[in-house]
Write a protein that holds these residues in place. Structure first.
Motif, mmCIF file in Angstrom:
data_model
loop_
_atom_site.group_PDB
_atom_site.id
_atom_site.type_symbol
_atom_site.label_atom_id
_atom_site.label_comp_id
_atom_site.label_asym_id
_atom_site.label_seq_id
_atom_site.Cartn_x
_atom_site.Cartn_y
_atom_site.Cartn_z
ATOM 1 N N GLN A 163 -9.683 -5.007 10.023
ATOM 2 C CA GLN A 163 -9.612 -4.357 8.719
ATOM 3 C C GLN A 163 -9.704 -5.357 7.568
ATOM 4 O O GLN A 163 -10.123 -4.997 6.466
ATOM 5 N N ILE A 164 -9.330 -6.591 7.811
ATOM 6 C CA ILE A 164 -9.571 -7.638 6.808
ATOM 7 C C ILE A 164 -11.003 -8.138 6.931
ATOM 8 O O ILE A 164 -11.737 -8.253 5.950
ATOM 9 N N GLY A 165 -11.416 -8.426 8.156
ATOM 10 C CA GLY A 165 -12.746 -8.983 8.373
ATOM 11 C C GLY A 165 -13.878 -8.028 8.061
ATOM 12 O O GLY A 165 -15.023 -8.456 7.865
ATOM 13 N N ASN A 166 -13.602 -6.721 8.021
ATOM 14 C CA ASN A 166 -14.642 -5.744 7.666
ATOM 15 C C ASN A 166 -15.011 -5.798 6.191
ATOM 16 O O ASN A 166 -15.944 -5.119 5.763
ATOM 17 N N ARG A 167 -14.283 -6.568 5.416
ATOM 18 C CA ARG A 167 -14.574 -6.697 3.993
ATOM 19 C C ARG A 167 -15.528 -7.871 3.775
ATOM 20 O O ARG A 167 -15.483 -8.866 4.493
ATOM 21 N N ALA A 168 -16.375 -7.755 2.778
ATOM 22 C CA ALA A 168 -17.416 -8.762 2.567
ATOM 23 C C ALA A 168 -16.836 -10.163 2.422
ATOM 24 O O ALA A 168 -17.426 -11.141 2.879
ATOM 25 N N LEU A 169 -15.678 -10.275 1.766
ATOM 26 C CA LEU A 169 -15.063 -11.585 1.548
ATOM 27 C C LEU A 169 -13.867 -11.816 2.463
ATOM 28 O O LEU A 169 -13.200 -12.842 2.346
ATOM 29 N N GLY A 170 -13.580 -10.884 3.349
ATOM 30 C CA GLY A 170 -12.442 -11.042 4.253
ATOM 31 C C GLY A 170 -11.128 -11.161 3.510
ATOM 32 O O GLY A 170 -10.201 -11.806 3.997
ATOM 33 N N ASP A 171 -11.038 -10.541 2.334
ATOM 34 C CA ASP A 171 -9.853 -10.715 1.491
ATOM 35 C C ASP A 171 -8.731 -9.767 1.894
ATOM 36 O O ASP A 171 -8.963 -8.644 2.313
ATOM 37 N N ARG A 172 -7.512 -10.259 1.729
ATOM 38 C CA ARG A 172 -6.319 -9.467 2.055
ATOM 39 C C ARG A 172 -5.920 -8.620 0.843
ATOM 40 O O ARG A 172 -6.176 -8.981 -0.304
ATOM 41 N N MET A 173 -5.222 -7.529 1.129
ATOM 42 C CA MET A 173 -4.809 -6.585 0.099
ATOM 43 C C MET A 173 -3.978 -7.244 -0.991
ATOM 44 O O MET A 173 -4.062 -6.881 -2.160
ATOM 45 N N ILE A 174 -3.194 -8.242 -0.637
ATOM 46 C CA ILE A 174 -2.290 -8.863 -1.600
ATOM 47 C C ILE A 174 -3.045 -9.615 -2.692
ATOM 48 O O ILE A 174 -2.486 -9.915 -3.756
ATOM 49 N N PRO A 198 3.137 -1.578 -4.448
ATOM 50 C CA PRO A 198 2.557 -0.720 -3.410
ATOM 51 C C PRO A 198 2.508 -1.387 -2.041
ATOM 52 O O PRO A 198 2.659 -0.717 -1.017
ATOM 53 N N ILE A 199 2.309 -2.704 -2.005
ATOM 54 C CA ILE A 199 2.251 -3.399 -0.720
ATOM 55 C C ILE A 199 3.611 -3.354 -0.036
ATOM 56 O O ILE A 199 3.720 -3.087 1.169
ATOM 57 N N LYS A 200 4.667 -3.585 -0.792
ATOM 58 C CA LYS A 200 6.009 -3.510 -0.204
ATOM 59 C C LYS A 200 6.323 -2.097 0.260
ATOM 60 O O LYS A 200 6.982 -1.904 1.289
ATOM 61 N N ALA A 201 5.856 -1.110 -0.480
ATOM 62 C CA ALA A 201 6.150 0.272 -0.107
ATOM 63 C C ALA A 201 5.508 0.633 1.226
ATOM 64 O O ALA A 201 6.176 1.183 2.118
ATOM 65 N N VAL A 202 4.222 0.346 1.396
ATOM 66 C CA VAL A 202 3.576 0.701 2.664
ATOM 67 C C VAL A 202 4.104 -0.176 3.802
ATOM 68 O O VAL A 202 4.145 0.256 4.962
ATOM 69 N N THR A 203 4.528 -1.397 3.475
ATOM 70 C CA THR A 203 5.149 -2.248 4.490
ATOM 71 C C THR A 203 6.435 -1.619 5.010
ATOM 72 O O THR A 203 6.676 -1.557 6.230
ATOM 73 N N ALA A 204 7.273 -1.143 4.103
ATOM 74 C CA ALA A 204 8.529 -0.512 4.513
ATOM 75 C C ALA A 204 8.267 0.713 5.371
ATOM 76 O O ALA A 204 8.966 0.948 6.363
ATOM 77 N N VAL A 205 7.252 1.478 5.022
ATOM 78 C CA VAL A 205 6.951 2.689 5.789
ATOM 79 C C VAL A 205 6.570 2.343 7.222
ATOM 80 O O VAL A 205 7.088 2.925 8.184
ATOM 81 N N TYR A 206 5.669 1.385 7.400
ATOM 82 C CA TYR A 206 5.206 1.152 8.771
ATOM 83 C C TYR A 206 6.206 0.351 9.607
ATOM 84 O O TYR A 206 6.274 0.518 10.827
ATOM 85 N N LEU A 207 7.007 -0.499 8.969
ATOM 86 C CA LEU A 207 7.987 -1.264 9.751
ATOM 87 C C LEU A 207 9.200 -0.427 10.134
ATOM 88 O O LEU A 207 9.892 -0.741 11.109
#
Length: 605
Positions: free
Chosen positions: A403-414, A421-430
């Motif tokens: 899901q990172i590598g599928n991006r043209a620049l391999g960039d992370r969401m952060i 928003p990153i902390k929120a989705v992190t809390a949900v999945y963990l």
């Protein structure tokens, strides 16, 4: 001694033993090459020796006095010299000579290790070559204490089977029994596994049984490896059900057993199993899972699939809740709905998950979002019903190599979204009962990209560059012309984790956040995942608020209520129960933007 499976074909008893067999008298070399009449073994420093051919296509030769450390190749009638397809070590890459290695000489120290129950898993995906500056098995050992401290209980290693060139994601491997020499020797991989077990960390390995890489695979020159009966994205399918398929199946199944027995791995992740085509009475996947579990004896061994078809039949449980085939599947659906919530991106394949916030609840409660429904972007239906499976049949994540590598620049969401928003989705999945998987560096907010990289010859490199541009033109909203050159050394180097950044103020704060979530998970949630039933979750979506309830062991209920939006939610207050986590603030009947509330209600009397 290598594993030997005997099978009676007609009046011939066939020994399926792949790779050299070491004994006091020397080394027995074996090669299954039914398409050629004669094979020689050429041992460095010795004369060429003709191998004896049996009627079943096996060629063998006992070389007296040969010892571990000797290097060899097989000679074919046309003069081509090839490495052993079951080589244990290729010190000079896939085109070089194979080396005889005695794996039995490794001295294990964590001999009492028997693995961990699946529900305790917190997985950490890593790529050996970019996980550390050195990019080796031995260097990875030095980072295990860090992983154990934050609450990681398993590492999942991207493929290590020998691939051509100096760097690669690992999915272009051609010698599946040989850990790539750029990472170290086989004994170094064993040392990493042994050290992980001393830290009470399981080790899973990503394996590829749907295709072979484009360079260095000589098997088709002397054995019926492929079949025109099945097609895959890489060309003809691997011959798992046609003439000569018994040995091909054994080659792959014994490879899975090899990793579990010889390297004491705690499990495997099978890449893209939807591309493994087999019309046999017992599908290769079922036979492999059955025999791999048998080979593990009493140890905990967990088998994971990546399956684009979302075939829940591979994840069924018996009457006691134990997996009958595979333990769990990577759940791309959870990634997609959480990624859309955190980023707002609705390009490409994200289109099928957009404009319906209720899909977040379904992915968390039932596993698959699409359980047979039509997907417009995909152009066909996808999936089978999954609501009857336990949540532990699914592995959730907000980052992974794809899901990172599928991006043209391999960039992370952060790198392009705020922390809220990153902390929120992190809390949900963990904090959900699905098994969480972190991607290396995620725990401290690493900003290094993870683009696709590989290293072939000039002709193949150009084909990869063109193919990558074409592929990215269909993926989430990026100009393919801006894509990095996947074959450049600089692309690989930029993927290496910057461990020195782990001590920055922002990284320390993020580490503390992850550690607190994983501590709560281990202390409060994991004990309730034992002996839990299936089909025990419900979800609802009201306004900006998503709420999911899971009935866990002993009748207790885990609640997660999340507002994954920039606006406050004016819905009824979160449910009663003992609060275990609160991200954001709850005031009267308002759930603040990017807030996550989690609590546990005890069983009713």
């Amino acid at each position: 001694m290598a594993p030997i499976v005997q099978d009676k074909e007609g009046d011939v008893l066939v020994d399926y033993a792949f790779g050299p067999i070491i004994s006091d008298g020397g080394v027995e070399f074996r090669l299954w090459a039914p398409l050629v009449k004669a094979v020689s073994v050429n041992i460095e420093g010795c004369d060429s020796r003709q191998m004896e051919r049996s009627g079943d296509g096996w060629h063998q030769c006992l070389a007296a006095g040969v010892k571990p450390g000797s290097r060899y190749k097989f000679g074919l009638p046309d003069g081509l010299m090839v490495p052993d397809p079951a080589s244990r070590h290729q010190p000079q890459d896939v085109q070089g000579a194979s080396e005889v290695v005695d794996l039995k000489c490794f001295e294990w120290t964590a001999n009492n290790w028997s693995g961990r129950p699946w529900e305790e898993s917190v997985i950490y995906e890593l790529h050996v070559g970019s996980f550390t500056p050195e990019g080796t098995f031995r260097a990875a050992i030095e980072k295990l204490a860090h992983l154990a401290e934050i609450g990681v209980t398993a590492i999942e290693i991207m493929p290590v089977s020998d691939f051509p060139g100096r760097y690669n994601w690992g999915y272009d491997g051609v010698l599946p029994y040989a850990p790539d020499s750029s990472y170290g020797r086989p004994e170094d991989f064993m040392a990493l596994v042994d050290a992980a077990h001393r830290h009470c960390i399981s080790v899973f390995l990503d394996v590829v049984y749907n295709h072979f890489g484009p360079d260095g695979n000589y098997l088709p020159n002397y054995a019926p490896l492929f079949t025109e009966h099945h097609k895959t994205p890489w060309g003809n399918g691997i011959n798992y059900d046609g003439e000569g398929s018994k040995a091909v199946r054994e080659f792959v199944i014994q490879n899975a057993i090899y990793w579990i027995k010889e390297f004491r791995l705690d499990g495997l992740r099978l890449d893209a199993v939807h591309a493994i085509k087999d019309d046999s009475e017992e599908h290769l996947l079922h036979e492999l899972a059955r025999r791999a579990r048998e080979a593990a004896g009493g140890r905990h061994v967990h088998l994971i699939v990546e399956n684009e078809d979302n075939d829940s039949a591979l994840l069924t449980r018996d009457e006691k809740g134990r997996p009958t085939c595979f333990t769990a599947q990577w759940n791309d659906d959870v990634h997609h709905v959480l990624h859309i919530a955190a980023t707002g991106e609705t390009y490409g394949y994200y289109q099928d998950y957009a404009d319906d916030d209720g899909k977040i609840g379904r992915a968390l409660a039932e596993g698959f979002v699409f359980q047979g429904e039509h997907m417009p972007y995909r152009g066909e239906s996808r999936g089978k019903p999954s609501a009857g499976l336990p949540p532990t049949a699914f592995i959730s994540f907000i980052q992974n190599h794809d899901q990172i590598g599928n991006r043209a620049l391999g960039d992370r969401m952060i790198t392009f979204r705020p922390l809220e928003p990153i902390k929120a989705v992190t809390a949900v999945y963990l904090l959900s009962p699905q098994i969480p998987m972190l991607f290396m560096g995620e725990e401290w907010g690493a900003r290094e990209p993870f683009p696709y990289f590989c290293d072939f010859d000039d002709e193949l490199n150009e084909k990869v560059r063109q193919g990558r541009r074409k592929e990215l033109s269909r993926l989430p909203g990026f100009d393919a012309e801006d894509a990095l050159d996947p074959t450049a050394r600089s692309t690989f180097e930029m993927a290496k984790l910057g461990w020195s950044q782990r001590d920055s103020a922002d990284a320390v704060e993020m580490l503390a956040f992850y550690k607190s979530l994983l501590t709560m998970r281990h202390q409060r949630i994991v004990p309730l995942l034992q002996r839990m039933g299936a089909g025990n979750a419900s979800f609802r979506h009201e306004g900006h608020r998503t709420a999911v309830d899971w009935t866990l062991a002993a009748g207790s209920t885990l609640h997660i209520v999340a507002n994954l939006a920039d606006q406050p939610a004016t819905n009824p207050a979160p449910p009663a129960g003992e609060q275990i986590f609160l991200l954001g603030s709850v005031k009267e009947n308002m759930l603040a933007p990017w807030s996550v509330y989690s609590s546990i209600s005890p069983a009713r009397e």
